[in-house]
Design an enzyme around this catalytic site. Structure first.
Site, PDB file in Angstrom:
ATOM      1  N   ASP A  19       0.818  -1.204   0.000  1.00  0.00           N
ATOM      2  CA  ASP A  19       0.000   0.000   0.000  1.00  0.00           C
ATOM      3  C   ASP A  19       0.856   1.259   0.000  1.00  0.00           C
ATOM      4  OD1 ASP A  19      -2.584   1.429   0.468  1.00  0.00           O
ATOM      5  OD2 ASP A  19      -1.614   1.944   2.369  1.00  0.00           O
ATOM      6  N   GLU A  28       1.236  -0.439  -5.140  1.00  0.00           N
ATOM      7  CA  GLU A  28       0.320   0.660  -5.418  1.00  0.00           C
ATOM      8  C   GLU A  28       1.184   1.923  -5.446  1.00  0.00           C
ATOM      9  OE1 GLU A  28      -3.407   3.219  -3.628  1.00  0.00           O
ATOM     10  OE2 GLU A  28      -1.854   2.385  -2.339  1.00  0.00           O
TER      11      GLU A  28
END
Length: 712
Positions: free
Chosen positions: A397, A450
């Protein structure tokens, strides 16, 4: 009362930094002295292995006892509490838990199996069952274990400090299932809030925050997923799931891990997905963070059950042939008092300077990747999920927030690196080494970033200057294409380039095309909600867009609810709107996604060269006035070809000519305008014959895509 030494008072007051120097068995002027601290005990004896029973005198009313034995020997304590007499093992007679080699690796930050040593581990020492506790707190004056086994009394079990600031203690009779925390006195003598174990394998259900002892060596090992499931030439279609809101019980209660195991994997498999990606499952205090602000990185959240239950869910996914990825959050953590922040009274896990250590957007703390113990902790966590739970991939993330020192910071609000630049050199090294270790230990696993900027070579090997990820989310593709399909069709010709632009960089990384949870929250509307026009146009638009996505190079990711055309934004506090499937429009979208997934899996041309420029050629790029695009996807075999034609206008085009790479008959294997999906059933009657100059004369249905493959 006997005159007491300062050390004795330090034990009584719960502030001794090295209780083994005083408690336990010691040689004092040739005598074997036993000292024990047992508050509430009225009488204590030392019982030797040779049968000797030595009474210990109470030398302070707080519960400090001392006495002598005939010589050094193994012993236990026999204590009287009221009318009850019990034999106890003395924690302060046992040898250390950590070896010198452990301490060496910990000091270097190279202990890849940190989870085997730190935290709470049921074990047998010197023939005695108990739990060994180890925690990092280098700046603490004193650390104690408190829990169910000592009435949460910090004076009962102060720990000993070893090299590099690791504190340890073996507590006899402690066991799996016990709740515990660490009671820490900071460097200035301040008493800190009770801290959860950073390495705990389980934790209490929020709002409670205690850690729970787990014998993780006894956890069942899920069966493996197919070993080639993450490879670049395999179909990768990911169903992104938030476990707390995929489906709920009638009373709006969560499904447990085991209840999810009975429903979710079979559904995802039926829908044709190859992978399931769970939003973060690590323990977190706030439901509204969706798991992205974890406090217990090694503990599957107790919201849905136990670690054993989570194993059952992973195993059920693997049984259906699905790979399991986890969202992994090494970028930041919350500042809850029981968590990692200010853990030993100093900035241990985070940076001390808020210009480095605090994330302005999220109000969270940022890991200090330059500290070897912290980087080791995080890398070990990545390996833990892959080894202990059989996880097949980690989606990392907020990578951009890790890479840039000035991420979301004002001018003057950040500290440059040693070269004066904005790159976070320690984070870069951390990410590279994490990927090296993941692929080195688990070559069948993968990682995905990401990463929302143009940072180069994110998914390229470290030895050629890359970050080493297996995949990267294609955020640019997502933004451009959603912006395009959100326009009224009459205006799309002016935005034709937003579809074309993505192919200029489509093969610079191993891309995943993400329609993720982030795109259906915070006022962005659902994917269906972004489509313009009346109901017919909205659903046709959505069918065309999903078809465009599955025909486009890159692996696929779809957030739960997108496959049923959920109207409203995602709400983590309630179930998806499964009742919509009673309406043919929504059921048609679900059928479309199911068929697209199976088409993607069964047509090598659509997945074998997803990440290679040799697997793609444009056929039509200049027809902006009619909002039409066409391209060919190519597999390894010369006849593994699939032509994709997308018409983003509401008009039917007859006699539309497309030059194709092979002559002969081409079968229309998919048409998003099929009545099966809620369309108008305009198409090419199943097949088209190429002319001598290898052109197809097509009927293009409105707001739709057709896929054609050469007849075998």
């Amino acid at each position: 009362m006997t005159h007491l030494s300062p050390e004795a008072f330090a034990i009584i007051e719960g502030r001794h930094a090295d209780p083994f120097r005083y408690l336990g068995q010691h040689d004092v002027d040739g005598r074997t002295v036993i000292r024990a601290f047992l508050p509430e005990a009225s009488r204590v004896e030392a019982v030797g292995d040779n049968g000797e029973v030595a009474p210990l005198a109470r030398i302070h009313d707080a519960g400090l006892f001392t006495g002598t034995m005939s010589g050094p020997q193994r012993y236990r304590l026999r204590a009287t509490f009221g009318d009850h007499v019990t034999d106890l093992e003395d924690p302060y007679r046992f040898l250390p838990i950590l070896t010198d080699f452990d301490l060496h690796l910990l000091g270097e930050g190279n202990h890849e199996r940190l989870y085997d040593k730190l935290g709470a581990h049921p074990m047998v020492l010197d023939g005695v069952d108990g739990v060994g506790f180890v925690v990092l707190a280098p700046n603490a004056r004193r650390v104690s274990v408190v829990g169910d086994f000592n009435f949460w009394n910090a004076r009962r079990h102060p720990m000993r400090v070893r090299g590099n600031g690791y504190w340890e203690l073996f507590i006899p009779r402690a066991k799996a299932g016990d709740h515990y925390k660490f009671d820490i006195i900071g460097p200035q003598g301040e008493h800190l809030p009770l801290k959860s174990d950073p390495m705990a394998f389980a934790a209490e259900m929020r709002p409670k925050t205690a850690s729970i002892v787990v014998d993780e060596t006894r956890l069942p090992r899920p069966r493996p997923a197919p070993s080639d499931i993450n490879k670049l030439d395999r179909p990768v279609s990911i169903y992104e799931v938030h476990l707390g809101s995929w489906r709920r019980k009638d009373n709006n209660q969560w499904l447990t891990y085991r209840e999810l195991a009975e429903q979710l994997p079979a559904y995802a498999r039926d829908m044709g997905f190859t992978h399931i990606e769970f939003l973060p499952v690590s323990e977190h205090p706030f439901d509204g963070s969706w798991g992205y602000q974890p406090t217990g990185l090694f503990a599957p959240t107790s919201r849905f059950g136990s670690p054993e239950d989570f194993c059952a869910l992973v195993d059920a996914c693997h049984r259906e042939g699905l790979a399991v990825w986890l969202d992994w959050v090494p970028g930041h953590f919350p500042d809850d008092p029981h968590g990692l922040g200010h853990f030993d009274g100093t900035a241990l896990y985070e940076h001390a300077n808020p210009m480095q250590g605090r994330h302005l957007d999220w109000g969270t703390l940022i890991y200090n990747y330059g500290r070897t113990e912290v980087a080791n902790f995080l890398r070990s966590n990545a390996l833990f999920w892959l080894e202990r739970y059989g996880i097949d991939g980690l989606r990392v993330d907020a990578v951009a927030s890790m890479l840039y020192l000035d991420y979301s910071r004002p001018s003057g609000g950040w500290i440059p690196n040693k070269y004066g630049g904005r790159e976070n050199l320690e984070a870069i090294e951390f990410l590279r080494r994490t990927n090296i270790e993941v692929f080195g230990h688990f070559p069948q696993a993968t990682t995905a970033a990401e990463e929302s900027t143009a940072w180069p070579q994110v998914s390229r090997p470290v030895d050629i200057g890359g970050l080493g990820f297996g995949y990267k989310w294609n955020m640019g593709w997502m933004h451009d294409t959603l912006r395009y399909v959100g326009k009224d069709p009459i205006h799309r010709k002016y935005h034709h380039g937003e579809i074309l632009f993505g192919l200029h960089y489509a093969f610079s990384e191993n891309f995943i095309l993400p329609l993720s949870h982030d795109e259906v929250v915070h006022g962005k509307r659902s994917i269906l909600g972004r489509m313009p026009g009346d109901d017919w146009q909205r659903f046709a638009n959505l069918r065309a867009y999903y078809s465009f996505m599955f025909g486009h190079p890159g692996k696929k990711l779809l957030f739960m609810g997108c496959e049923i055309a959920q109207e409203r934004e995602w709400n983590h506090d309630s179930s998806l709107d499964w009742h919509l499937l009673g309406d043919a429009k929504y059921a048609g979208i679900q059928a479309l996604i199911r068929d697209l997934n199976h088409l993607y899996r069964n047509q090598p041309a659509l997945h074998e060269r997803d990440c290679e420029p040799e697997g793609f050629d444009w056929l039509i790029t200049e027809d902006a006035d009619r909002n039409v695009f066409a391209w060919v996807r190519k597999g390894f075999d010369e006849r593994a070809r699939c032509v994709v034609v997308v018409n983003f206008s509401p008009n039917v085009y007859y006699n539309y000519r497309v030059r194709v790479p092979l002559g002969g008959t081409w079968r229309e294997v998919f048409n998003s305008d099929s009545s099966h999906y809620g369309g108008s059933n305009v198409g090419n009657v199943g097949q088209v014959h190429a002319s001598e100059d290898q052109q197809l004369n097509l009927i293009l249905p409105p707001m739709a895509a057709v896929f054609l493959v050469p007849e075998a």
